[in-house]
Design a protein around this motif. Structure first.
Motif, PDB file in Angstrom:
ATOM      1  N   ALA A 269     -11.003  -6.761   4.093  1.00  0.00           N
ATOM      2  CA  ALA A 269     -12.385  -6.325   4.279  1.00  0.00           C
ATOM      3  C   ALA A 269     -13.214  -7.589   4.441  1.00  0.00           C
ATOM      4  O   ALA A 269     -13.132  -8.495   3.607  1.00  0.00           O
TER       5      ALA A 269
ATOM      6  N   VAL B 155     -20.242  -4.471   6.120  1.00  0.00           N
ATOM      7  CA  VAL B 155     -18.790  -4.521   6.195  1.00  0.00           C
ATOM      8  C   VAL B 155     -18.504  -4.809   7.661  1.00  0.00           C
ATOM      9  O   VAL B 155     -18.672  -3.947   8.520  1.00  0.00           O
TER      10      VAL B 155
ATOM     11  N   LEU C 263     -12.775  -3.783   8.386  1.00  0.00           N
ATOM     12  CA  LEU C 263     -11.907  -3.193   7.373  1.00  0.00           C
ATOM     13  C   LEU C 263     -10.648  -2.761   8.089  1.00  0.00           C
ATOM     14  O   LEU C 263     -10.730  -2.075   9.117  1.00  0.00           O
TER      15      LEU C 263
ATOM     16  N   GLY D 184      -7.343   1.528   2.014  1.00  0.00           N
ATOM     17  CA  GLY D 184      -8.672   1.388   2.611  1.00  0.00           C
ATOM     18  C   GLY D 184      -9.754   1.716   1.594  1.00  0.00           C
ATOM     19  O   GLY D 184     -10.764   1.028   1.491  1.00  0.00           O
TER      20      GLY D 184
ATOM     21  N   MET E 146     -12.603  -0.738   0.101  1.00  0.00           N
ATOM     22  CA  MET E 146     -14.024  -0.386   0.168  1.00  0.00           C
ATOM     23  C   MET E 146     -14.661  -0.422  -1.223  1.00  0.00           C
ATOM     24  O   MET E 146     -15.794  -0.878  -1.372  1.00  0.00           O
TER      25      MET E 146
END
Length: 148
Positions: A56, A70, A73, A85, A89
């Motif tokens: 990320a 962001v 990712l 994922g 996050m």
């Protein structure tokens, strides 16, 4: 699985997986290098058994509103569906919250239902659609989540 800050030695493997994940839309090596130099502590790596499995890339804006982004990712295809994922996050949101960011934003392809479902489950909402955000034929949705 370990989430840690990226190091210079990760750049080659990071570039390889970025090309694997995003093919023609992958960041050039020199951009990854500069992002690491500028946003190093906000460049998160997901590692499994010494192999880079995902990442990320985060940034904050230099304004008084304290927006975070962001920028990227990704999880390698063979590791998808395991919650990595989501883990990335969560760590990204924690990192940006520590920077006292008021809002996190990201862009996503309008037809990427897997990504949209992930982001919406994390309380991101659509701010606006952007035509040709990354050039002709590369439309995006801008999503945001308030922090704090």
């Amino acid at each position: 699985m370990t989430v840690r800050g990226a190091r210079e030695g990760d750049l080659g493997q990071l570039h390889d997986i970025d090309r694997l994940i995003f093919t023609d839309d992958a960041y050039p090596y020199f951009v990854l290098r500069q992002l690491l130099e500028v946003h190093g502590e906000r460049f998160l790596i997901l590692e499994h058994e010494r192999e880079l499995t995902g990442y990320a890339m985060l940034a904050t804006t230099p304004d008084n509103q304290r927006h975070g982004w962001v920028l990227g990712l990704g999880v390698v295809p063979q590791a998808r569906g395991n919650g990595y994922g989501r883990l990335l996050m969560h760590k990204a949101i924690e990192r940006l919250a520590a920077d006292e960011v008021a809002e996190v934003r990201l862009s996503v392809e309008p037809n990427n239902e897997v990504a949209l479902n992930l982001y919406r489950s994390l309380h991101f909402t659509t701010v606006e659609p952007r035509q040709a955000y990354f050039g002709p034929g590369h439309d995006r949705l801008i999503l945001a989540r308030k922090l704090g």
